[in-house]
Motif scaffolding. Structure first.
Motif, mmCIF file in Angstrom:
data_model
loop_
_atom_site.group_PDB
_atom_site.id
_atom_site.type_symbol
_atom_site.label_atom_id
_atom_site.label_comp_id
_atom_site.label_asym_id
_atom_site.label_seq_id
_atom_site.Cartn_x
_atom_site.Cartn_y
_atom_site.Cartn_z
ATOM 1 N N LYS A 112 0.831 -1.206 0.000
ATOM 2 C CA LYS A 112 0.000 0.000 0.000
ATOM 3 C C LYS A 112 0.867 1.258 0.000
ATOM 4 O O LYS A 112 0.566 2.228 -0.723
ATOM 5 C CB LYS A 112 -0.916 -0.008 1.222
ATOM 6 N N ALA A 113 1.939 1.246 0.789
ATOM 7 C CA ALA A 113 2.839 2.400 0.813
ATOM 8 C C ALA A 113 3.560 2.566 -0.522
ATOM 9 O O ALA A 113 3.764 3.697 -0.984
ATOM 10 C CB ALA A 113 3.849 2.248 1.943
ATOM 11 N N LEU A 114 3.931 1.450 -1.155
ATOM 12 C CA LEU A 114 4.611 1.514 -2.450
ATOM 13 C C LEU A 114 3.673 2.010 -3.541
ATOM 14 O O LEU A 114 4.080 2.783 -4.418
ATOM 15 C CB LEU A 114 5.177 0.144 -2.810
ATOM 16 N N ALA A 115 2.417 1.567 -3.500
ATOM 17 C CA ALA A 115 1.442 2.049 -4.481
ATOM 18 C C ALA A 115 1.222 3.552 -4.337
ATOM 19 O O ALA A 115 1.034 4.269 -5.328
ATOM 20 C CB ALA A 115 0.125 1.296 -4.305
ATOM 21 N N LYS A 116 1.273 4.042 -3.104
ATOM 22 C CA LYS A 116 1.133 5.484 -2.870
ATOM 23 C C LYS A 116 2.349 6.240 -3.366
ATOM 24 O O LYS A 116 2.232 7.351 -3.913
ATOM 25 C CB LYS A 116 0.920 5.721 -1.375
ATOM 26 N N LEU A 117 3.533 5.677 -3.180
ATOM 27 C CA LEU A 117 4.761 6.322 -3.636
ATOM 28 C C LEU A 117 4.892 6.274 -5.151
ATOM 29 O O LEU A 117 5.241 7.270 -5.788
ATOM 30 C CB LEU A 117 5.965 5.653 -2.973
ATOM 31 N N GLY A 118 4.639 5.101 -5.730
ATOM 32 C CA GLY A 118 4.802 4.919 -7.169
ATOM 33 C C GLY A 118 6.064 4.140 -7.500
ATOM 34 O O GLY A 118 7.142 4.454 -6.977
ATOM 35 N N ILE A 119 5.931 3.133 -8.344
ATOM 36 C CA ILE A 119 7.082 2.308 -8.706
ATOM 37 C C ILE A 119 8.156 3.122 -9.417
ATOM 38 O O ILE A 119 9.355 2.850 -9.284
ATOM 39 C CB ILE A 119 6.630 1.121 -9.579
ATOM 40 N N ASN A 120 7.748 4.140 -10.163
ATOM 41 C CA ASN A 120 8.711 4.948 -10.910
ATOM 42 C C ASN A 120 9.653 5.726 -9.998
ATOM 43 O O ASN A 120 10.709 6.202 -10.453
ATOM 44 C CB ASN A 120 7.976 5.926 -11.826
ATOM 45 N N GLN A 121 9.299 5.876 -8.720
ATOM 46 C CA GLN A 121 10.145 6.608 -7.788
ATOM 47 C C GLN A 121 11.267 5.740 -7.209
ATOM 48 O O GLN A 121 12.163 6.254 -6.536
ATOM 49 C CB GLN A 121 9.294 7.167 -6.641
ATOM 50 N N LEU A 122 11.209 4.436 -7.446
ATOM 51 C CA LEU A 122 12.207 3.526 -6.906
ATOM 52 C C LEU A 122 13.428 3.447 -7.815
ATOM 53 O O LEU A 122 13.318 3.548 -9.041
ATOM 54 C CB LEU A 122 11.619 2.121 -6.734
ATOM 55 N N THR A 123 14.585 3.230 -7.203
ATOM 56 C CA THR A 123 15.792 2.975 -7.977
ATOM 57 C C THR A 123 15.775 1.533 -8.494
ATOM 58 O O THR A 123 14.944 0.721 -8.084
ATOM 59 C CB THR A 123 17.041 3.202 -7.118
ATOM 60 N N ASP A 124 16.694 1.230 -9.388
ATOM 61 C CA ASP A 124 16.760 -0.126 -9.941
ATOM 62 C C ASP A 124 17.015 -1.157 -8.841
ATOM 63 O O ASP A 124 16.394 -2.231 -8.830
ATOM 64 C CB ASP A 124 17.872 -0.205 -10.995
ATOM 65 N N GLU A 175 13.375 -3.503 -16.408
ATOM 66 C CA GLU A 175 12.038 -3.152 -16.903
ATOM 67 C C GLU A 175 11.040 -4.277 -16.662
ATOM 68 O O GLU A 175 9.877 -4.031 -16.308
ATOM 69 C CB GLU A 175 12.112 -2.811 -18.400
ATOM 70 N N ARG A 176 11.464 -5.513 -16.840
ATOM 71 C CA ARG A 176 10.569 -6.651 -16.584
ATOM 72 C C ARG A 176 10.257 -6.753 -15.085
ATOM 73 O O ARG A 176 9.156 -7.152 -14.703
ATOM 74 C CB ARG A 176 11.193 -7.943 -17.091
ATOM 75 N N CYS A 177 11.233 -6.402 -14.258
ATOM 76 C CA CYS A 177 10.977 -6.393 -12.815
ATOM 77 C C CYS A 177 9.913 -5.370 -12.458
ATOM 78 O O CYS A 177 9.028 -5.631 -11.618
ATOM 79 C CB CYS A 177 12.268 -6.094 -12.048
ATOM 80 N N ARG A 178 9.976 -4.215 -13.066
ATOM 81 C CA ARG A 178 8.964 -3.185 -12.801
ATOM 82 C C ARG A 178 7.581 -3.642 -13.268
ATOM 83 O O ARG A 178 6.572 -3.389 -12.598
ATOM 84 C CB ARG A 178 9.360 -1.877 -13.482
ATOM 85 N N THR A 179 7.531 -4.325 -14.401
ATOM 86 C CA THR A 179 6.254 -4.830 -14.896
ATOM 87 C C THR A 179 5.665 -5.863 -13.949
ATOM 88 O O THR A 179 4.464 -5.841 -13.628
ATOM 89 C CB THR A 179 6.443 -5.440 -16.297
ATOM 90 N N TRP A 180 6.515 -6.785 -13.490
ATOM 91 C CA TRP A 180 6.032 -7.815 -12.565
ATOM 92 C C TRP A 180 5.589 -7.199 -11.242
ATOM 93 O O TRP A 180 4.562 -7.593 -10.676
ATOM 94 C CB TRP A 180 7.154 -8.819 -12.310
ATOM 95 N N LEU A 181 6.326 -6.222 -10.746
ATOM 96 C CA LEU A 181 5.967 -5.579 -9.485
ATOM 97 C C LEU A 181 4.645 -4.835 -9.608
ATOM 98 O O LEU A 181 3.855 -4.802 -8.653
ATOM 99 C CB LEU A 181 7.083 -4.623 -9.059
ATOM 100 N N ALA A 182 4.387 -4.261 -10.779
ATOM 101 C CA ALA A 182 3.101 -3.589 -10.996
ATOM 102 C C ALA A 182 1.948 -4.599 -10.953
ATOM 103 O O ALA A 182 0.870 -4.306 -10.401
ATOM 104 C CB ALA A 182 3.122 -2.858 -12.335
#
Length: 360
Positions: A288-300, A320-327
């Motif tokens: 929930k905290a990560l969804a509020k922050l946004g995945i794009n704000q995280l470093t690799d 990029e695939r990691c970001r897709t899976w995390l989403a």
């Protein structure tokens, strides 16, 4: 005085009118003259005590740094393997100390502002979660080093079993990659057992539609297909009560899920269930905290660490695939209620088993 009287007598005899000079006693006076003594309190010659101390500290620090640099170069040139262990250990201590200070600051702010754990930002929550696990591992190491002369044995054990006894700060870069692969292989062995249990309890699901969805999902995963998000969310109700609710899971499934989450299985079933529930709740709060922050704000590195925590071997997958899976994970997690967290726990297996690039 006698000399002056003699001169006056001679002058009187010669007929000269010489008056004697009065005798004056002079006391020597010490005067601090500028050209002779210089400035009495010159800043260049006479430093204050504080300046003297600072200058001494600066000199000692400079010399110590130079000697330390020579010592490092000597070790690197003559004992490269020992130098690698030495630098890893010293840097690990520095990182652990920095983590401890940051955790103390976060907890102080929590007390000061009356903030709960789930109200923190994502990075603060993740830092406290990881630091607690590190402290737990260090606490065990401290316990076994209590007996007299046991610390010598502990150093030997740390050298022989770094993965089991040391935290990530004291691993070399190569060890970090190798150990992550080993840990993932351990939890990957539990995936077939988790799927077998799901197939076994399908007849116990009361709703016919849910039974069909569960059968289709298990079949698709067995065939090596990555499931869609909606296919997983369609089974929410079956994971909120018997037979797949958190409180209704069998002891064998609890142990298999504990291995999938890299938690110890050497505890009684009630403690394992409680620990799994607590661990899953923390991950749900992090989501929930990560969804509020946004995945794009995280470093690799933060993205890869988040994926690995949730069951994906991110060391083998592009960023990029990691970001897709995390989403995809966040989309499932943020749609679940507290009573449905058993699905989030099983999602460690369902969503990561056949994802692209996870097979070696």
């Amino acid at each position: 005085m006698a000399l002056s009287r003699l001169c006056w007598t001679r002058a009187a005899l010669r007929g000269s009118a010489v008056t004697p000079r009065p005798y004056v006693t002079r006391r020597p006076q010490l005067v601090r003259s500028g050209p002779a003594w210089g400035a009495p309190w010159s800043s260049k010659l006479h430093l204050s005590p504080k300046a003297d101390v600072k200058s001494l500290i600066s000199y000692v620090a400079t010399k110590t740094k130079a000697i330390n640099g020579k010592y490092h170069r000597f070790l690197e040139r003559n004992f490269p393997r020992f130098y690698l262990l030495y630098t890893t250990f010293t840097k690990g201590l520095q990182k652990l100390w920095a983590d401890a200070k940051k955790s103390r600051r976060i907890k102080a702010d929590m007390v000061k502002h009356n903030v709960k754990f789930h109200q923190l930002s994502y990075r603060e929550m993740e830092h406290l979660r990881q630091f607690r696990r590190d402290v737990t591992k260090c606490f065990f190491l401290g316990i076994i080093s209590i007996p007299p002369f046991a610390n010598y044995l502990v150093f030997l054990l740390m050298y022989l079993f770094p993965r089991q006894l040391l935290i990530r700060h004291f691993w070399t870069p190569k060890q970090q990659i190798d150990f992550l692969h080993i840990y993932h292989d351990i939890r990957k062995k539990s995936h077939p057992e988790v799927l077998s249990y799901l197939e076994k309890v399908i007849p116990l699901i009361s709703d016919e539609g849910l039974r069909w969805h569960m059968t289709e999902l298990c079949t698709k995963i067995r065939r090596g297909t990555h499931p869609a998000i909606q296919e997983i969310l369609a089974l929410r109700k079956s994971f909120s009560n018997h037979p797949l609710g958190m409180n209704q899971l069998h002891a064998s499934q609890i142990k298999a899920l504990s291995r999938a989450m890299l938690l110890t299985t050497y505890l009684p079933s009630p403690l394992l269930r409680h620990r799994l529930k607590t661990h899953t709740t923390v991950i749900h709060q992090l989501d929930k905290a990560l969804a509020k922050l946004g995945i794009n704000q995280l470093t690799d590195q933060e993205v890869k660490s988040a994926c690995y925590l949730r069951g994906l071997n991110s060391t083998l997958i592009a960023e990029e695939r990691c970001r897709t899976w995390l989403a995809e994970w966040l989309q499932i997690s943020c749609n679940l209620k507290e009573a449905e967290l058993s699905l989030l726990l099983h999602n460690v297996v369902l969503l990561s088993t056949n994802y692209i690039g996870t097979r070696r």
